[in-house]
Design a protein around this motif. Structure first.
Motif, PDB file in Angstrom:
ATOM      1  N   ASN A  84       0.829  -1.192   0.000  1.00 41.39           N
ATOM      2  CA  ASN A  84       0.000   0.000   0.000  1.00 41.39           C
ATOM      3  C   ASN A  84       0.870   1.251   0.000  1.00 41.39           C
ATOM      4  OD1 ASN A  84      -1.696   2.213   0.859  1.00 41.39           O
ATOM      5  ND2 ASN A  84      -3.209   0.686   1.411  1.00 41.39           N
ATOM      6  N   ILE A  85       1.856   1.308   0.849  1.00 39.11           N
ATOM      7  CA  ILE A  85       2.726   2.476   0.947  1.00 39.11           C
ATOM      8  C   ILE A  85       3.486   2.698  -0.358  1.00 39.11           C
ATOM      9  CG2 ILE A  85       4.778   3.403   2.107  1.00 39.11           C
ATOM     10  CD1 ILE A  85       3.640   2.012   4.680  1.00 39.11           C
ATOM     11  N   ARG A  86       3.984   1.632  -0.970  1.00 36.31           N
ATOM     12  CA  ARG A  86       4.718   1.753  -2.234  1.00 36.31           C
ATOM     13  C   ARG A  86       3.809   2.199  -3.371  1.00 36.31           C
ATOM     14  NH1 ARG A  86       6.801  -3.729  -1.424  1.00 36.31           N
ATOM     15  NH2 ARG A  86       5.411  -4.165  -3.145  1.00 36.31           N
ATOM     16  N   SER A  87       2.544   1.874  -3.307  1.00 39.82           N
ATOM     17  CA  SER A  87       1.628   2.112  -4.424  1.00 39.82           C
ATOM     18  C   SER A  87       0.831   3.402  -4.328  1.00 39.82           C
ATOM     19  CB  SER A  87       0.637   0.947  -4.520  1.00 39.82           C
ATOM     20  OG  SER A  87       1.324  -0.262  -4.665  1.00 39.82           O
ATOM     21  N   VAL A  88       0.761   4.019  -3.186  1.00 41.80           N
ATOM     22  CA  VAL A  88      -0.156   5.146  -2.982  1.00 41.80           C
ATOM     23  C   VAL A  88       0.149   6.322  -3.911  1.00 41.80           C
ATOM     24  CG1 VAL A  88       1.065   6.262  -1.056  1.00 41.80           C
ATOM     25  CG2 VAL A  88      -1.419   6.445  -1.253  1.00 41.80           C
ATOM     26  N   ALA A  89       1.393   6.627  -4.176  1.00 43.65           N
ATOM     27  CA  ALA A  89       1.712   7.747  -5.071  1.00 43.65           C
ATOM     28  C   ALA A  89       1.203   7.469  -6.485  1.00 43.65           C
ATOM     29  CB  ALA A  89       3.209   8.004  -5.087  1.00 43.65           C
ATOM     30  N   TYR A  90       1.425   6.266  -6.967  1.00 42.91           N
ATOM     31  CA  TYR A  90       0.950   5.904  -8.308  1.00 42.91           C
ATOM     32  C   TYR A  90      -0.574   5.940  -8.381  1.00 42.91           C
ATOM     33  CZ  TYR A  90       5.724   4.222  -8.878  1.00 42.91           C
ATOM     34  OH  TYR A  90       7.078   4.128  -8.922  1.00 42.91           O
ATOM     35  N   LEU A  91      -1.210   5.436  -7.346  1.00 44.48           N
ATOM     36  CA  LEU A  91      -2.676   5.430  -7.337  1.00 44.48           C
ATOM     37  C   LEU A  91      -3.249   6.839  -7.269  1.00 44.48           C
ATOM     38  CD1 LEU A  91      -3.397   2.371  -5.051  1.00 44.48           C
ATOM     39  CD2 LEU A  91      -3.942   2.618  -7.464  1.00 44.48           C
ATOM     40  N   THR A  92      -2.575   7.719  -6.556  1.00 39.81           N
ATOM     41  CA  THR A  92      -3.048   9.099  -6.458  1.00 39.81           C
ATOM     42  C   THR A  92      -2.980   9.779  -7.819  1.00 39.81           C
ATOM     43  OG1 THR A  92      -2.346   9.181  -4.150  1.00 39.81           O
ATOM     44  CG2 THR A  92      -2.737  11.283  -5.238  1.00 39.81           C
ATOM     45  N   ILE A  93      -1.909   9.546  -8.556  1.00 38.14           N
ATOM     46  CA  ILE A  93      -1.795  10.103  -9.910  1.00 38.14           C
ATOM     47  C   ILE A  93      -2.889   9.521 -10.807  1.00 38.14           C
ATOM     48  CG2 ILE A  93      -0.334  10.164 -11.971  1.00 38.14           C
ATOM     49  CD1 ILE A  93       2.075  10.256  -9.966  1.00 38.14           C
ATOM     50  N   TYR A  94      -3.101   8.226 -10.703  1.00 40.46           N
ATOM     51  CA  TYR A  94      -4.147   7.582 -11.514  1.00 40.46           C
ATOM     52  C   TYR A  94      -5.537   8.085 -11.120  1.00 40.46           C
ATOM     53  CZ  TYR A  94      -7.010   4.022 -13.738  1.00 40.46           C
ATOM     54  OH  TYR A  94      -7.958   3.387 -14.483  1.00 40.46           O
ATOM     55  N   ASN A  95      -5.766   8.258  -9.818  1.00 38.43           N
ATOM     56  CA  ASN A  95      -7.057   8.772  -9.366  1.00 38.43           C
ATOM     57  C   ASN A  95      -7.298  10.180  -9.896  1.00 38.43           C
ATOM     58  OD1 ASN A  95      -6.904   7.183  -6.096  1.00 38.43           O
ATOM     59  ND2 ASN A  95      -7.664   6.390  -8.015  1.00 38.43           N
ATOM     60  N   ALA A  96      -6.265  10.998  -9.966  1.00 43.76           N
ATOM     61  CA  ALA A  96      -6.413  12.340 -10.545  1.00 43.76           C
ATOM     62  C   ALA A  96      -6.861  12.226 -12.002  1.00 43.76           C
ATOM     63  CB  ALA A  96      -5.097  13.102 -10.446  1.00 43.76           C
ATOM     64  N   TYR A  97      -6.255  11.320 -12.720  1.00 42.35           N
ATOM     65  CA  TYR A  97      -6.645  11.082 -14.119  1.00 42.35           C
ATOM     66  C   TYR A  97      -8.118  10.654 -14.191  1.00 42.35           C
ATOM     67  CZ  TYR A  97      -7.164   8.493 -18.471  1.00 42.35           C
ATOM     68  OH  TYR A  97      -7.631   7.998 -19.659  1.00 42.35           O
ATOM     69  N   GLN A  98      -8.532   9.775 -13.281  1.00 41.42           N
ATOM     70  CA  GLN A  98      -9.906   9.272 -13.300  1.00 41.42           C
ATOM     71  C   GLN A  98     -10.947  10.359 -13.065  1.00 41.42           C
ATOM     72  OE1 GLN A  98      -9.346   6.125 -10.332  1.00 41.42           O
ATOM     73  NE2 GLN A  98      -9.953   4.661 -11.910  1.00 41.42           N
ATOM     74  N   ILE A  99     -10.598  11.361 -12.286  1.00 40.90           N
ATOM     75  CA  ILE A  99     -11.562  12.430 -12.004  1.00 40.90           C
ATOM     76  C   ILE A  99     -11.265  13.680 -12.834  1.00 40.90           C
ATOM     77  CG2 ILE A  99     -12.099  11.577  -9.684  1.00 40.90           C
ATOM     78  CD1 ILE A  99     -10.327  13.848  -8.573  1.00 40.90           C
TER      79      ILE A  99
ATOM     80  N   ALA B 237     -11.218  11.162  -1.704  1.00 38.86           N
ATOM     81  CA  ALA B 237     -12.463  10.402  -1.847  1.00 38.86           C
ATOM     82  C   ALA B 237     -12.310   9.318  -2.905  1.00 38.86           C
ATOM     83  CB  ALA B 237     -13.608  11.342  -2.215  1.00 38.86           C
ATOM     84  N   ARG B 238     -11.743   9.676  -4.053  1.00 39.67           N
ATOM     85  CA  ARG B 238     -11.630   8.715  -5.168  1.00 39.67           C
ATOM     86  C   ARG B 238     -10.773   7.516  -4.801  1.00 39.67           C
ATOM     87  NH1 ARG B 238     -12.319   5.160  -7.572  1.00 39.67           N
ATOM     88  NH2 ARG B 238     -12.230   4.784  -9.810  1.00 39.67           N
ATOM     89  N   TYR B 239      -9.804   7.737  -3.932  1.00 38.14           N
ATOM     90  CA  TYR B 239      -8.948   6.636  -3.483  1.00 38.14           C
ATOM     91  C   TYR B 239      -9.789   5.505  -2.886  1.00 38.14           C
ATOM     92  CZ  TYR B 239      -5.137   4.174  -1.178  1.00 38.14           C
ATOM     93  OH  TYR B 239      -4.244   3.211  -0.764  1.00 38.14           O
ATOM     94  N   ASN B 240     -10.946   5.864  -2.310  1.00 35.07           N
ATOM     95  CA  ASN B 240     -11.811   4.863  -1.670  1.00 35.07           C
ATOM     96  C   ASN B 240     -13.033   4.505  -2.495  1.00 35.07           C
ATOM     97  OD1 ASN B 240     -10.458   4.096   0.598  1.00 35.07           O
ATOM     98  ND2 ASN B 240     -11.149   5.841   1.779  1.00 35.07           N
ATOM     99  N   GLY B 241     -13.113   4.968  -3.722  1.00 42.04           N
ATOM    100  CA  GLY B 241     -14.230   4.565  -4.566  1.00 42.04           C
ATOM    101  C   GLY B 241     -14.980   5.748  -5.128  1.00 42.04           C
ATOM    102  N   THR B 242     -16.219   5.485  -5.521  1.00 39.29           N
ATOM    103  CA  THR B 242     -17.031   6.522  -6.164  1.00 39.29           C
ATOM    104  C   THR B 242     -18.404   6.675  -5.510  1.00 39.29           C
ATOM    105  OG1 THR B 242     -17.831   4.898  -7.774  1.00 39.29           O
ATOM    106  CG2 THR B 242     -15.915   6.203  -8.419  1.00 39.29           C
TER     107      THR B 242
ATOM    108  N   ALA C  79     -17.142   9.654  -0.790  1.00 46.04           N
ATOM    109  CA  ALA C  79     -17.255  11.115  -0.697  1.00 46.04           C
ATOM    110  C   ALA C  79     -17.196  11.571   0.756  1.00 46.04           C
ATOM    111  CB  ALA C  79     -18.546  11.584  -1.353  1.00 46.04           C
ATOM    112  N   LYS C  80     -17.848  10.829   1.635  1.00 42.38           N
ATOM    113  CA  LYS C  80     -17.817  11.145   3.070  1.00 42.38           C
ATOM    114  C   LYS C  80     -16.392  11.024   3.598  1.00 42.38           C
ATOM    115  CE  LYS C  80     -19.615   9.682   7.515  1.00 42.38           C
ATOM    116  NZ  LYS C  80     -20.113   8.550   8.263  1.00 42.38           N
ATOM    117  N   TYR C  81     -15.676   9.999   3.178  1.00 44.26           N
ATOM    118  CA  TYR C  81     -14.286   9.802   3.583  1.00 44.26           C
ATOM    119  C   TYR C  81     -13.441  11.009   3.157  1.00 44.26           C
ATOM    120  CZ  TYR C  81      -9.608   7.744   3.717  1.00 44.26           C
ATOM    121  OH  TYR C  81      -8.284   7.508   3.964  1.00 44.26           O
TER     122      TYR C  81
END
Length: 78
Positions: A12-27, A46-51, A56-58
């Motif tokens: 999770n720690i190794r992947s969070v930066a990549y996922l954050t960049i991808y989540n930005a792309y998704q939104i 919010a996107r990190y935890n779904g849609t 959104a509450k998170y």
């Protein structure tokens, strides 16, 4: 991948930066950086935890903690 993110903290720690960049792309937000707005940051958290409504509450709940940490980080960048 989702299973690894939930069950393997090291992965999770190794992947969070990549996922954050991808989540930005998704939104359709710009790549995260020092100019990312608070609204964009909240949407990314919010996107990190779904849609759904829980995600959104998170994002709304976590933006406060993010702001506290960012205040300390800003001091070290100055």
């Amino acid at each position: 991948m989702w299973k690894q993110l939930n069950e393997e903290p090291t992965y999770n720690i190794r992947s969070v930066a990549y996922l954050t960049i991808y989540n930005a792309y998704q939104i359709s937000a710009p790549r995260p950086g020092l100019t990312t707005t608070p609204a964009q940051t909240q949407a990314l958290l919010a996107r990190y935890n779904g849609t759904n409504d829980n995600a959104a509450k998170y994002g709304r709940e976590l933006i406060g903690l993010y702001n506290v940490l960012e205040n300390y980080n800003m001091l070290s960048r100055g």
